[in-house]
Enzyme design. Structure first.
Site, PDB file in Angstrom:
ATOM      1  N   GLY A   1       0.786  -1.239   0.000  1.00  0.00           N
ATOM      2  CA  GLY A   1       0.000   0.000   0.000  1.00  0.00           C
ATOM      3  C   GLY A   1       0.805   1.270   0.000  1.00  0.00           C
ATOM      4  O   GLY A   1       0.812   2.020  -0.969  1.00  0.00           O
ATOM      5  N   SER A   2       1.504   1.564   1.083  1.00  0.00           N
ATOM      6  CA  SER A   2       2.166   2.859   1.216  1.00  0.00           C
ATOM      7  C   SER A   2       3.550   2.839   0.577  1.00  0.00           C
ATOM      8  O   SER A   2       4.198   1.793   0.467  1.00  0.00           O
ATOM      9  CB  SER A   2       2.285   3.231   2.690  1.00  0.00           C
ATOM     10  OG  SER A   2       3.015   2.248   3.398  1.00  0.00           O
TER      11      SER A   2
ATOM     12  N   GLU B   1      -0.376   6.582  -0.886  1.00  0.00           N
ATOM     13  CA  GLU B   1      -0.915   7.051   0.396  1.00  0.00           C
ATOM     14  C   GLU B   1      -0.196   8.277   0.952  1.00  0.00           C
ATOM     15  O   GLU B   1      -0.077   8.458   2.170  1.00  0.00           O
ATOM     16  CB  GLU B   1      -0.916   5.911   1.423  1.00  0.00           C
ATOM     17  CG  GLU B   1      -1.711   4.700   0.966  1.00  0.00           C
ATOM     18  CD  GLU B   1      -1.741   3.573   1.981  1.00  0.00           C
ATOM     19  OE1 GLU B   1      -1.370   3.792   3.144  1.00  0.00           O
ATOM     20  OE2 GLU B   1      -2.125   2.450   1.600  1.00  0.00           O
TER      21      GLU B   1
ATOM     22  N   ARG C   1       8.748   3.391  16.269  1.00  0.00           N
ATOM     23  CA  ARG C   1       7.476   3.601  15.571  1.00  0.00           C
ATOM     24  C   ARG C   1       6.411   4.031  16.578  1.00  0.00           C
ATOM     25  O   ARG C   1       6.085   3.290  17.508  1.00  0.00           O
ATOM     26  CB  ARG C   1       7.058   2.307  14.868  1.00  0.00           C
ATOM     27  CG  ARG C   1       5.645   2.318  14.306  1.00  0.00           C
ATOM     28  CD  ARG C   1       5.518   3.185  13.095  1.00  0.00           C
ATOM     29  NE  ARG C   1       4.223   2.955  12.455  1.00  0.00           N
ATOM     30  CZ  ARG C   1       3.547   3.878  11.794  1.00  0.00           C
ATOM     31  NH1 ARG C   1       4.043   5.091  11.669  1.00  0.00           N
ATOM     32  NH2 ARG C   1       2.393   3.600  11.229  1.00  0.00           N
TER      33      ARG C   1
ATOM     34  N   TRP D   1      -7.292   0.095  16.621  1.00  0.00           N
ATOM     35  CA  TRP D   1      -6.193   1.058  16.686  1.00  0.00           C
ATOM     36  C   TRP D   1      -6.664   2.468  17.000  1.00  0.00           C
ATOM     37  O   TRP D   1      -5.957   3.441  16.775  1.00  0.00           O
ATOM     38  CB  TRP D   1      -5.399   1.018  15.388  1.00  0.00           C
ATOM     39  CG  TRP D   1      -4.668  -0.288  15.230  1.00  0.00           C
ATOM     40  CD1 TRP D   1      -4.659  -1.340  16.083  1.00  0.00           C
ATOM     41  CD2 TRP D   1      -3.838  -0.671  14.128  1.00  0.00           C
ATOM     42  NE1 TRP D   1      -3.881  -2.371  15.582  1.00  0.00           N
ATOM     43  CE2 TRP D   1      -3.368  -1.984  14.384  1.00  0.00           C
ATOM     44  CE3 TRP D   1      -3.457  -0.033  12.947  1.00  0.00           C
ATOM     45  CZ2 TRP D   1      -2.533  -2.659  13.504  1.00  0.00           C
ATOM     46  CZ3 TRP D   1      -2.615  -0.723  12.071  1.00  0.00           C
ATOM     47  CH2 TRP D   1      -2.162  -2.010  12.356  1.00  0.00           C
TER      48      TRP D   1
ATOM     49  N   HIS E   1      -4.980  -7.406   3.994  1.00  0.00           N
ATOM     50  CA  HIS E   1      -3.589  -7.568   4.437  1.00  0.00           C
ATOM     51  C   HIS E   1      -3.563  -7.754   5.947  1.00  0.00           C
ATOM     52  O   HIS E   1      -4.308  -7.116   6.683  1.00  0.00           O
ATOM     53  CB  HIS E   1      -2.762  -6.331   4.064  1.00  0.00           C
ATOM     54  CG  HIS E   1      -1.396  -6.323   4.696  1.00  0.00           C
ATOM     55  ND1 HIS E   1      -0.423  -7.224   4.342  1.00  0.00           N
ATOM     56  CD2 HIS E   1      -0.868  -5.548   5.678  1.00  0.00           C
ATOM     57  CE1 HIS E   1       0.660  -6.999   5.070  1.00  0.00           C
ATOM     58  NE2 HIS E   1       0.412  -5.990   5.888  1.00  0.00           N
TER      59      HIS E   1
ATOM     60  N   HIS F   1      10.638  -3.821   7.629  1.00  0.00           N
ATOM     61  CA  HIS F   1      11.072  -3.085   8.812  1.00  0.00           C
ATOM     62  C   HIS F   1      12.582  -3.120   8.981  1.00  0.00           C
ATOM     63  O   HIS F   1      13.111  -2.512   9.905  1.00  0.00           O
ATOM     64  CB  HIS F   1      10.393  -3.651  10.061  1.00  0.00           C
ATOM     65  CG  HIS F   1       8.925  -3.369  10.090  1.00  0.00           C
ATOM     66  ND1 HIS F   1       7.995  -4.265   9.605  1.00  0.00           N
ATOM     67  CD2 HIS F   1       8.229  -2.288  10.495  1.00  0.00           C
ATOM     68  CE1 HIS F   1       6.788  -3.741   9.740  1.00  0.00           C
ATOM     69  NE2 HIS F   1       6.899  -2.549  10.268  1.00  0.00           N
TER      70      HIS F   1
END
Length: 756
Positions: free
Chosen positions: A433-434, A485, A516, A562, A642, A695
């Site tokens: 996505g991003s 995004e 993060r 979230w 996802h 990551h």
């Protein structure tokens, strides 16, 4: 009567995310390790001072971590995976970062250790690795160093340690299978040494966290508790703590332990207060977790006043505290300057939660409830506010039927129609996505929020980044593209800003993992969509290419999980309200010509109740919410979802029940261990197991990705396999992104040619 207040832990990131910024500056070489350590000292000093000034009696020490507290425990026990060890076997801060990130300022790069969710929260920890013959040693003095640091500042403290049994439970076996409990004789001496050092410092209490006591444990794990705590009875008082749920089902073993106090979570645990008072030994300190450490709402202190005073009928010593560590809470609501004052008065962040404990204690000691009434009356005002209730939303939610949650045809029919429509090659490539969120992009969004320029100018600039991302993806040769995004600060916060019923904070940051941080929105009322949220960006992206561009949405369960959710209605109702809003967006995307729509649900697994006996009810409404959002489309429209960084195997039936056409799922950090599951389980729809870890800054090799893909096609028919990274790419640089995707696409093409 005697009453003491305390908390189980405090946020470590700093009000302005100082820890995050200094970590990332150190990793990029902008500051020295000495500079980084200095930031940590300043944060701890400030946080202890803030807690003390707020009225906390007993300050936690050991809640600070350079990445996460489970990894800190691994370091304390000298448990470093072989691939991350220094040549001289020493352990230092770079060792810690190498375990977590796969790379650090020193030493060779190596695959990062697995990362997963901390129980049912959105906080992540680095999974300990165990082998049958691994050794442990006291290799990391951080806890005792920080104890000495706090003592020099004159604080009354309570060291915090993750318990040995929970630590072993949270880890994973590498190599030959064995019983992890067999490692206890190797690690108990290290715990004994630490407790003896705490005793030498004349510290009265130590907090040992054993949150697995909320779980339905196997008998061998239950039975080992008494033996372990006999050995840990070293002359310092142990407060055994657990949180996130009730521990009554394990009270038969707990009440026999040679400990001195017990903390119970009265927010998320269902307890009969009379039974608690009867069962827990009278000579123990009972600590009541009465202030919610996981949500932001002001506490009803009048209610808790009556609960706590009822306990004094049978015991004269009590502690009151947060339900769990305040790690999961933002730091200071007084720093929120743009929230409507009526709404702001509904909230309590970490510092205010400390103040709540102090006010509650003072009122109990003085038997004066005037202050409590003033504090709590704002909660009553909220229940009447027109900012909370929307009759139209409530009626729509009540009118949902089973037909709203069904696709027109089954997957085998949809798959044929979609194959004819898209004509993808085998092993089609895409991303999750991003794309990289550079400092320039972040600055653009920040300045737009501050009204430095017009909406038209903002759109013009975002369109430039979308165009750049589409052209880069076309040049790379991806089969299915995304718009990147760039308009989104966060995959949940963006939608909360475009839906009714949410508010966002300016500085309500909490740690998700390492450096993060996320800023969860707050659900204050009934949820609805008054306008489209994504269509303008996706339509523009699609106009730039003949390849399909995915519409990108965050799923209802993830938006709920979230966010800081309201507590006056059920989570099921909130999830379905969100799903109805997303359903409208999905339909508008399809009507605008978008034929691939991804609805991400990475939080599906973390929302599970901690006890398996309660899973079925949750999974039923969670699946219903996803299907409610996704089932409005025609057969030819392909629905993706996802998921990442959690244990999927035990809910795979529910993942199948989502009935997404394609699921992309994280597997790379665990070296495709999830695929072992597919030896026994035939996943019926299409799947894209992540082929590299986003990551880590390490660039995956073509051969490495090919090796992972070969494992995939051993278990999953190649016609149903997609190729993708294991998560979004917003945290990476463009250089890392393009190099990694280039190798991913080369690997996919090479395998296509081999198969031909």
């Amino acid at each position: 009567m005697t009453i003491v207040n305390h908390i189980l832990g405090f946020p470590r990131i700093g009000l302005n995310r100082e820890l995050k910024r200094s970590q990332e500056d150190y990793w990029s070489g902008k500051i020295s390790q000495s500079d980084l350590l200095d930031v940590g000292r300043k944060l701890r000093k400030r946080h202890w001072k803030q807690q003390k000034e707020a009225g906390i009696d007993l300050l936690p020490v050991g809640d600070f971590a350079w990445y996460d507290h489970v990894l800190s425990t691994s370091m304390m026990l000298g448990n470093v995976p072989e691939r991350h060890k220094n040549e001289d076997q020493s352990i230092n801060l770079d060792t810690l970062f190498r375990i977590a990130r796969g790379i650090s300022s020193t030493g060779q790069a190596a695959m990062a250790s697995d990362m997963t969710k901390w129980f049912n929260t959105n906080y992540h920890y680095i999974v300990p690795e165990f082998s049958k013959f691994c050794d442990f040693f006291y290799g990391w003095s951080q806890l005792l160093d920080e104890v000495d640091e706090a003592l020099k500042l004159g604080h009354n403290i309570k060291p915090v340690i993750l318990g040995p049994i929970t630590y072993l439970w949270l880890g994973k076996i590498k190599g030959e299978l064995f019983n992890r409990l067999d490692l206890l004789p190797k690690i108990i001496p290290i715990y004994q040494y630490i407790l003896s050092e705490i005793k030498l410092r004349k510290i009265e209490w130590v907090q040992i966290d054993e949150p697995i006591l909320t779980l339905e444990l196997p008998d061998d794990w239950r039975n080992v508790f008494n033996t372990v705590y006999e050995q840990l009875n070293c002359g310092v008082n142990i407060l055994l703590t657990s949180y996130f749920d009730s521990i009554m089902h394990n009270m038969d073993i707990i009440k026999k332990l040679p400990i001195h106090g017990l903390h119970i979570d009265l927010i998320y645990g269902k307890y009969d207060f009379f039974n608690v008072n009867t069962i827990i030994p009278k000579n123990w300190i009972l600590s009541l977790g009465v202030i919610n450490g996981r949500n932001v709402w002001r506490s009803n202190l009048m209610y808790w006043f009556h609960v706590i005073t009822s306990f004094f009928n049978t015991r004269q010593k009590l502690w009151i505290g947060s339900s769990c560590s305040l790690l999961h809470s933002p730091i200071d609501v007084s720093q929120e300057n743009t929230i409507d004052l009526e709404i702001k008065n509904w909230f309590s962040f970490a510092i205010q939660k400390c103040q709540e404990l102090s006010l509650l204690k003072q009122s109990i000691v003085s038997n004066d409830t005037n202050g409590l009434r003033q504090w709590s009356e704002l909660i009553e005002n909220r229940s009447l506010s027109n900012k909370v209730h929307d009759i139209l939303v409530q009626k729509r939610e009540k009118s949902i039927t089973i037909d709203h949650m069904k696709r027109i045809s089954k997957y085998n029919i949809r798959e044929i129609k979609q194959r004819q429509k898209f004509n993808f090659p085998i092993l089609p490539t895409t991303t999750v996505g991003s794309f990289p969120q550079t400092d320039v992009v972040r600055k653009l969004r920040f300045e737009f929020k501050k009204n430095y320029f017009t909406l038209e100018k903002y759109k013009e600039e975002i369109f430039k980044y979308i165009k750049d991302a589409i052209y880069r993806q076309d040049d790379l040769g991806l089969d299915v593209l995304v718009h990147g995004e760039f308009e989104r600060n966060d995959m949940v916060e963006y939608f909360s800003e475009n839906l009714n019923g949410f508010i966002s904070t300016d500085n309500g940051w909490v740690q998700s993992y390492g450096s993060r941080c996320v800023k969860p929105p707050i659900i204050i009322g009934d949820i609805s969509r008054s306008k489209s949220m994504t269509i303008e960006w996706i339509k523009y992206a699609q106009s730039l290419t003949s390849k399909p561009v995915k519409g990108m949405l965050t799923g209802p369960v993830t938006i709920l999980s979230w966010s800081f959710a309201r507590e006056d209605i059920s989570q099921e109702i909130i999830a379905k309200q969100i799903a109805l809003a997303l359903r409208d967006e999905v339909k508008d995307l399809e009507d605008s010509g978008v034929r691939i729509i991804q609805i991400d649900e990475p939080a599906l697994r973390e929302g599970l109740p901690l006890r398996k006996s309660e899973w079925a009810v949750y999974l039923k409404w969670a699946i219903d919410a996803f299907r409610l959002s996704s089932s409005v489309v025609n057969d030819e429209t392909q629905i993706h979802t996802h998921m990442c960084y959690c244990e999927f195997n035990d809910i795979m039936d529910s993942i199948v029940a989502l009935d997404a056409d394609v699921i992309t799922i994280e597997t790379s950090r665990s070296d495709m261990e999830l695929l072992e599951f597919f030896k026994k389980f035939e996943y019926p729809n299409s799947i894209g197991p992540g082929v590299y870890d986003i990551h880590s800054p390490i660039i995956p090799t073509v051969d490495g990705i090919k090796s992972l893909l070969r494992k995939v096609i051993d278990y999953i028919p190649i016609q149903r396999v997609w190729v993708n990274p294991d998560c979004g790419l917003k945290t990476r640089t463009w250089e890392e992104t393009e190099l990694s995707l280039t190798n991913m696409i080369k690997a996919a093409k090479a395998l296509r040619n081999e198969i031909k």
